[in-house]
Write a protein that holds these residues in place. Structure first.
Motif, PDB file in Angstrom:
ATOM      1  N   PRO A 177       0.791  -1.159  -0.064  1.00  4.85           N
ATOM      2  CA  PRO A 177       0.055  -0.191   0.091  1.00  4.85           C
ATOM      3  C   PRO A 177       0.727   1.231   0.089  1.00  4.85           C
ATOM      4  O   PRO A 177       1.945   1.310   0.453  1.00  4.85           O
ATOM      5  CB  PRO A 177      -0.703  -0.170   1.393  1.00  4.85           C
ATOM      6  N   VAL A 178       0.344   2.364  -0.690  1.00  5.93           N
ATOM      7  CA  VAL A 178       0.960   3.743  -0.666  1.00  5.93           C
ATOM      8  C   VAL A 178      -0.148   4.851  -0.515  1.00  5.93           C
ATOM      9  O   VAL A 178      -1.185   4.541  -0.421  1.00  5.93           O
ATOM     10  CB  VAL A 178       1.640   3.728  -1.999  1.00  5.93           C
ATOM     11  N   TRP A 179       0.440   5.940  -0.087  1.00  5.66           N
ATOM     12  CA  TRP A 179      -0.408   6.978   0.273  1.00  5.66           C
ATOM     13  C   TRP A 179      -0.526   7.956  -0.852  1.00  5.66           C
ATOM     14  O   TRP A 179       0.409   8.227  -1.554  1.00  5.66           O
ATOM     15  CB  TRP A 179       0.210   7.804   1.541  1.00  5.66           C
ATOM     16  N   VAL A 180      -1.539   7.983  -1.404  1.00  7.22           N
ATOM     17  CA  VAL A 180      -1.884   8.898  -2.691  1.00  7.22           C
ATOM     18  C   VAL A 180      -2.768   9.991  -2.235  1.00  7.22           C
ATOM     19  O   VAL A 180      -2.850  11.113  -3.017  1.00  7.22           O
ATOM     20  CB  VAL A 180      -2.628   8.114  -3.697  1.00  7.22           C
ATOM     21  N   GLY A 181      -3.083  10.172  -1.198  1.00  7.69           N
ATOM     22  CA  GLY A 181      -4.192  11.319  -0.657  1.00  7.69           C
ATOM     23  C   GLY A 181      -5.208  11.491  -1.691  1.00  7.69           C
ATOM     24  O   GLY A 181      -5.895  10.459  -2.281  1.00  7.69           O
ATOM     25  N   SER A 182      -5.754  12.660  -1.819  1.00  6.17           N
ATOM     26  CA  SER A 182      -6.674  13.343  -2.987  1.00  6.17           C
ATOM     27  C   SER A 182      -6.197  13.283  -4.393  1.00  6.17           C
ATOM     28  O   SER A 182      -6.772  13.287  -5.411  1.00  6.17           O
ATOM     29  CB  SER A 182      -7.220  14.456  -2.477  1.00  6.17           C
ATOM     30  N   ASP A 183      -4.773  13.175  -4.501  1.00  5.37           N
ATOM     31  CA  ASP A 183      -4.177  13.223  -5.951  1.00  5.37           C
ATOM     32  C   ASP A 183      -3.581  11.861  -6.309  1.00  5.37           C
ATOM     33  O   ASP A 183      -2.798  11.341  -5.826  1.00  5.37           O
ATOM     34  CB  ASP A 183      -2.956  14.035  -6.000  1.00  5.37           C
ATOM     35  N   ASP A 184      -4.608  11.374  -7.076  1.00  6.16           N
ATOM     36  CA  ASP A 184      -4.331   9.725  -7.449  1.00  6.16           C
ATOM     37  C   ASP A 184      -3.984   9.765  -8.771  1.00  6.16           C
ATOM     38  O   ASP A 184      -4.907   9.022  -9.593  1.00  6.16           O
ATOM     39  CB  ASP A 184      -5.607   8.781  -6.982  1.00  6.16           C
ATOM     40  N   PRO A 185      -2.936  10.040  -9.490  1.00  7.71           N
ATOM     41  CA  PRO A 185      -2.831  10.070 -11.033  1.00  7.71           C
ATOM     42  C   PRO A 185      -3.069   8.631 -11.627  1.00  7.71           C
ATOM     43  O   PRO A 185      -2.998   8.695 -12.820  1.00  7.71           O
ATOM     44  CB  PRO A 185      -1.515  10.869 -11.201  1.00  7.71           C
ATOM     45  N   HIS A 186      -2.497   7.789 -10.818  1.00  4.60           N
ATOM     46  CA  HIS A 186      -2.443   6.412 -11.494  1.00  4.60           C
ATOM     47  C   HIS A 186      -3.694   5.812 -11.142  1.00  4.60           C
ATOM     48  O   HIS A 186      -3.647   4.347 -11.157  1.00  4.60           O
ATOM     49  CB  HIS A 186      -1.126   5.644 -10.966  1.00  4.60           C
ATOM     50  N   ARG A 187      -4.667   6.291 -10.357  1.00  2.00           N
ATOM     51  CA  ARG A 187      -6.032   5.310 -10.090  1.00  2.00           C
ATOM     52  C   ARG A 187      -5.548   4.162  -9.319  1.00  2.00           C
ATOM     53  O   ARG A 187      -6.032   3.129  -9.726  1.00  2.00           O
ATOM     54  CB  ARG A 187      -6.873   5.254 -11.309  1.00  2.00           C
ATOM     55  N   LEU A 188      -4.931   4.316  -8.293  1.00  2.00           N
ATOM     56  CA  LEU A 188      -4.551   3.182  -7.187  1.00  2.00           C
ATOM     57  C   LEU A 188      -5.552   2.871  -6.141  1.00  2.00           C
ATOM     58  O   LEU A 188      -5.570   1.980  -5.552  1.00  2.00           O
ATOM     59  CB  LEU A 188      -3.032   3.175  -7.006  1.00  2.00           C
ATOM     60  N   ARG A 190      -9.121   2.607  -4.911  1.00  2.30           N
ATOM     61  CA  ARG A 190     -10.329   2.159  -5.531  1.00  2.30           C
ATOM     62  C   ARG A 190     -11.442   2.628  -4.785  1.00  2.30           C
ATOM     63  O   ARG A 190     -12.341   2.864  -5.176  1.00  2.30           O
ATOM     64  CB  ARG A 190     -10.435   0.538  -5.352  1.00  2.30           C
ATOM     65  N   ASP A 191     -11.067   2.824  -3.434  1.00  2.00           N
ATOM     66  CA  ASP A 191     -12.302   3.291  -2.572  1.00  2.00           C
ATOM     67  C   ASP A 191     -12.218   4.650  -1.995  1.00  2.00           C
ATOM     68  O   ASP A 191     -12.966   5.085  -1.264  1.00  2.00           O
ATOM     69  CB  ASP A 191     -12.472   2.233  -1.255  1.00  2.00           C
ATOM     70  N   GLY A 192     -11.410   5.318  -2.366  1.00  2.00           N
ATOM     71  CA  GLY A 192     -11.371   6.941  -2.097  1.00  2.00           C
ATOM     72  C   GLY A 192     -10.888   7.309  -0.757  1.00  2.00           C
ATOM     73  O   GLY A 192     -11.232   8.343  -0.216  1.00  2.00           O
ATOM     74  N   ASP A 193     -10.066   6.277  -0.172  1.00  2.00           N
ATOM     75  CA  ASP A 193      -9.598   6.648   1.335  1.00  2.00           C
ATOM     76  C   ASP A 193      -8.399   7.268   1.405  1.00  2.00           C
ATOM     77  O   ASP A 193      -7.766   7.347   2.536  1.00  2.00           O
ATOM     78  CB  ASP A 193      -9.974   5.260   2.248  1.00  2.00           C
ATOM     79  N   GLY A 194      -7.664   7.531   0.394  1.00  2.00           N
ATOM     80  CA  GLY A 194      -6.318   8.067   0.372  1.00  2.00           C
ATOM     81  C   GLY A 194      -5.233   7.071   0.146  1.00  2.00           C
ATOM     82  O   GLY A 194      -4.107   7.239  -0.009  1.00  2.00           O
ATOM     83  N   ILE A 195      -5.649   5.798   0.346  1.00  2.00           N
ATOM     84  CA  ILE A 195      -4.545   4.734   0.370  1.00  2.00           C
ATOM     85  C   ILE A 195      -4.862   3.824  -0.759  1.00  2.00           C
ATOM     86  O   ILE A 195      -5.834   3.517  -1.333  1.00  2.00           O
ATOM     87  CB  ILE A 195      -4.682   3.753   1.530  1.00  2.00           C
ATOM     88  N   GLY A 196      -3.756   3.669  -1.702  1.00  2.00           N
ATOM     89  CA  GLY A 196      -3.590   2.990  -3.140  1.00  2.00           C
ATOM     90  C   GLY A 196      -2.952   1.775  -2.853  1.00  2.00           C
ATOM     91  O   GLY A 196      -2.137   1.572  -1.856  1.00  2.00           O
ATOM     92  N   CYS A 197      -3.518   0.903  -3.369  1.00  2.00           N
ATOM     93  CA  CYS A 197      -3.160  -0.664  -3.538  1.00  2.00           C
ATOM     94  C   CYS A 197      -3.176  -1.412  -2.071  1.00  2.00           C
ATOM     95  O   CYS A 197      -2.175  -2.181  -1.818  1.00  2.00           O
ATOM     96  CB  CYS A 197      -1.591  -0.891  -4.106  1.00  2.00           C
ATOM     97  N   GLU A 198      -4.319  -1.280  -1.682  1.00  2.00           N
ATOM     98  CA  GLU A 198      -4.671  -1.901  -0.401  1.00  2.00           C
ATOM     99  C   GLU A 198      -4.704  -3.361  -0.409  1.00  2.00           C
ATOM    100  O   GLU A 198      -4.424  -4.249   0.600  1.00  2.00           O
ATOM    101  CB  GLU A 198      -5.857  -1.394   0.413  1.00  2.00           C
ATOM    102  N   ALA A 199      -5.104  -3.930  -1.487  1.00  2.00           N
ATOM    103  CA  ALA A 199      -5.100  -5.238  -1.743  1.00  2.00           C
ATOM    104  C   ALA A 199      -3.653  -6.033  -1.899  1.00  2.00           C
ATOM    105  O   ALA A 199      -3.597  -7.187  -1.995  1.00  2.00           O
ATOM    106  CB  ALA A 199      -6.064  -5.684  -2.737  1.00  2.00           C
ATOM    107  N   ASN A 200      -2.582  -5.235  -1.997  1.00  2.00           N
ATOM    108  CA  ASN A 200      -1.234  -5.799  -2.355  1.00  2.00           C
ATOM    109  C   ASN A 200      -1.057  -6.628  -1.123  1.00  2.00           C
ATOM    110  O   ASN A 200      -1.099  -6.365   0.019  1.00  2.00           O
ATOM    111  CB  ASN A 200      -0.426  -4.779  -2.630  1.00  2.00           C
TER     112      ASN A 200
END
Length: 200
Positions: A177-188, A190-200
């Protein structure tokens, strides 16, 4: 070059034949100028299945490079043609399994690929009708003109997500998982909570 496996709609693993990829080297290949939905997102499974149909494991492919051969994740950035001579990058966009995305300076086939996207949008192909854009959540509605703004999520102790401007990154390229906040240029995220790739 031989396809070993499909990782997702725009990424595969291949063994080199001494051309673009060194002989017998096994490497990840990222298809240039396209972006397929992230794993778990709308139409991601369809895109991965379509890529596997075009590039079945064990098949031989012809590949071309552009200005930059690899990205900062060590992936080879390539245009790929299958054994039938189909230009796979363009085909995935034309059938609506991918969007056209330009990451300069790699722009050799941009006119062809962006034309394919125009055709797919006009035809309503694939993700253009299967995945309608979710409207932005409205903070105020006519019924509740003074609705409070949603809480800003607290930043967890996670590494920053990849910046915009690098070739598109998928969760399969990141260790967790990575922190993307409100800026998510790579659409990581899915649920809009600011954390990308939570399923990794």
């Amino acid at each position: 070059m031989v396809v070993l496996r499909i990782i997702d709609g725009d990424t595969l693993e291949a063994r080199g034949d001494g051309g673009v990829l060194p002989k017998d080297a096994v490497a990840r290949v990222r298809l240039l100028e396209i972006d397929t939905p992230e794993r778990g997102a709308c139409f991601a499974d369809d895109a991965t299945a379509r890529t596997a149909t075009l590039l079945p494991p064990g098949s031989r492919i012809r590949a071309e490079r552009d200005v930059e051969l690899t990205d900062r994740y060590g992936r080879y950035l390539l245009y790929v043609w299958n054994e039938q001579g189909t230009f796979v990058n363009e085909s995935l966009v034309r059938s609506g399994h991918a969007e056209a995305v330009l990451y300069p300076p790699n722009d050799k086939y941009w006119a062809k690929i962006s034309d394919a996207e125009d055709a797919a949008q006009q035809a309503g192909a694939g993700l253009w009708t299967a995945c309608p854009e979710q409207p932005e959540t409205s903070i105020s509605t006519p019924d509740t003109p003074d609705a409070p703004a949603p809480d800003t999520p607290e930043r967890p102790n996670l590494p920053d997500g990849p910046p915009a401007g690098v070739p598109d990154v998928d969760c399969s390229d990141l260790p967790g998982p990575v922190w993307v906040g409100s800026d998510d240029p790579h659409r990581l995220d899915r649920d809009g909570d600011g954390i990308g790739c939570e399923a990794n």
